[in-house]
Design an enzyme around this catalytic site. Structure first.
Site: not given
Ligand code: BG6
Length: 470
Positions: A184, A81, A329, A241, A246, A154
């Site tokens: 998403h 990159f 999690k 995260d 979301h 994201k």
């Protein structure tokens, strides 16, 4: 049916393997795209065969003919990159592939990379004229001209400052109309459904406010731990995260004011206005017990794998209604859901008071549907009630094969529809909310894998009024 060349930067990564190739496969299978080619690019010495093979086990409804056509149209280019000399090679392969497949020139660039690479990749794509700025709005929105659109995965940055920097930089190089910032969750069928159910049914809107709603819970709980994503996760944690993106997007679509029209601009205006009013009241953070023993995790890591937040929305509609967000999690189950608890009615029964509150539950994943809990008469007894459910079970009504989030999102990029993508101001407002949290001032409570999270979650609401629904 559209045609497009997909250029996936970060093609050897987890996202490409699990989500992007399976989504492109499904679009081809469902005949949503007519002509296409895929060019994967990443730092590793890999090949088209290898990246597709790795993705094969995530393909649903496998069909060998479709798989072969995907194989024939997929290419790989090794690309560092940061190496300016690699970009002309990428440009050349895109030109060759477009010629070979007689493609018209529409290009979708997907940056499936960490956000720290966004600026450099964007700069070099632009410098090498691989992605060109559209001259006017029309050029990006009709299909008479080939278009170039650039998709950013994201998280978009890691705080307000970094997000502002990326936004400022990419907006110098491209038109906002070419830029698609992914979340998403907005592509999930049941999240898209919220806006339409709210605003196309007379019964909901009059009740959707602080006169009738007692509190709201938004839950994104996960059974899995951090899997093989330790390096990424330890830097970000639950707040960055999933809460910044979301969960705040779920909050925004659930609570925004009615958009004047169902267009990308009006929807994004409404979400942005809402996010501006969000204030954090309390936060509880946790970490599952074996987290620091996971691969790539610092033994002394203070990264949160669990977060519970109490928020308020400072506007007329939502004043004084608490919003509870919970994510983690390694919890007891996988579930994403939204629960609107209605206020209790004045009880007129002689025997069974108080009556339960009504709940409207929106199940996003893995179960999908809307469920309304009501009080109804118990048979054979005159004034006793029980809770009953009115269900809109999505797969029972529409079948089990609704398009997945990434299919919806990719198709919308191809069609130039930005309504389920996040605008620069929304991204920045969401970071502003998360930046209010000073993790150094908060305890990090341990919890057992497979549990409901740390028991100290009860400190979130000192009045102990909250009963978690998941
Ligand atoms: C991703 C997060 O954005 O969303 C992951 O990075 C999380 O950590 C995932 O597991 C959850 O998405 P879904 O669709 O599996 O609920």
């Amino acid at each position: 049916m559209a045609e497009c060349t997909f250029v996936i930067l970060g093609a050897t990564g987890d996202l490409a393997k699990r989500k992007l190739f399976p989504a492109i496969y499904k679009l081809i299978k469902d005949k949503k795209i007519k002509k296409f080619a895929i060019i994967g690019a990443a730092n590793s010495n890999s090949s088209a065969e290898k990246i597709l093979e790795n993705s094969k086990k995530f393909i649903k409804q496998y069909n060998s003919k479709i798989w072969e056509s995907l194989k024939k149209s997929t290419y790989y280019q090794q690309l560092n990159f940061y190496n300016t000399q690699d970009y002309p090679k990428l440009k050349k392969i895109i030109e060759d592939v477009e010629k070979k497949h007689k493609l018209y020139g529409n290009k979708l660039f997907y940056l499936a990379t960490l956000p720290e690479h966004f600026k450099k990749i964007t700069e070099l794509l632009s410098k090498n004229k691989i992605v060109k700025k559209h001259i006017n709005k029309k050029e990006c929105s009709d299909c008479k001209h080939p278009w170039s659109r650039i998709v950013y995965e994201k998280p978009f940055g890691h705080n307000l400052k970094s997000a502002q920097k990326i936004n400022k930089y990419i907006l110098k190089l491209f038109h906002e109309k070419q830029i698609y910032r992914i979340d998403h969750y907005l592509g999930k069928e049941l999240v898209s459904n919220i806006t339409l159910v709210r605003f196309t049914n007379k019964i909901f809107e009059p009740l959707w406010n602080n006169k009738n709603i007692d509190s709201v819970q938004i839950i994104l709980s996960e059974k899995l731990g951090i899997d093989s994503r330790g390096k990424f996760y330890d830097k970000y944690g639950a707040l960055k995260d999933v809460v910044q993106n979301h969960m705040l997007q779920m909050l925004a679509v659930t609570t925004m004011e009615p958009p004047k029209k169902y267009t990308a601009k009006e929807i994004r205006d409404a979400k942005s206005n809402l996010l501006e009013q969000v204030k954090i009241d309390n936060v509880i953070l946790g970490q599952y017990q074996e987290y620091t023993k996971e691969k790539d995790i610092n033994l002394k890591s203070k990264t949160e794998t669990f977060a519970a937040l109490k928020l308020f929305i400072n506007n007329k509609r939502w004043k004084n209604v608490p919003f509870y967000l919970k994510t983690g999690k390694a919890l007891d189950k996988k579930e994403a859901s939204i629960h609107l608890k209605f206020k209790m009615v004045k009880c007129i029964l002689s025997k069974s008071c108080p009556t339960d509150s009504n709940y409207l539950t929106i199940k996003i994943t893995p179960e999908e549907g809307f469920f309304l809990e009501l009080n109804a008469k118990l048979p054979g007894v005159k004034d006793k009630i029980t809770t009953v459910k009115m269900d809109f079970c999505h797969p029972c009504t529409f079948g089990p094969n609704s398009p997945g989030a990434y299919e919806m999102l990719l198709l919308d990029v191809i069609n130039g529809d930005q309504s389920i993508f996040v605008r620069s101001d929304e991204i920045e407002l969401s970071w502003k909310i998360i930046d209010q949290i000073d993790k150094n001032k908060l305890n990090l409570y341990k919890y057992k894998k497979g549990s409901k999270g740390p028991k100290e979650i009860e400190l979130l609401d000192p009045n102990k009024k909250i009963i978690w629904r998941a």
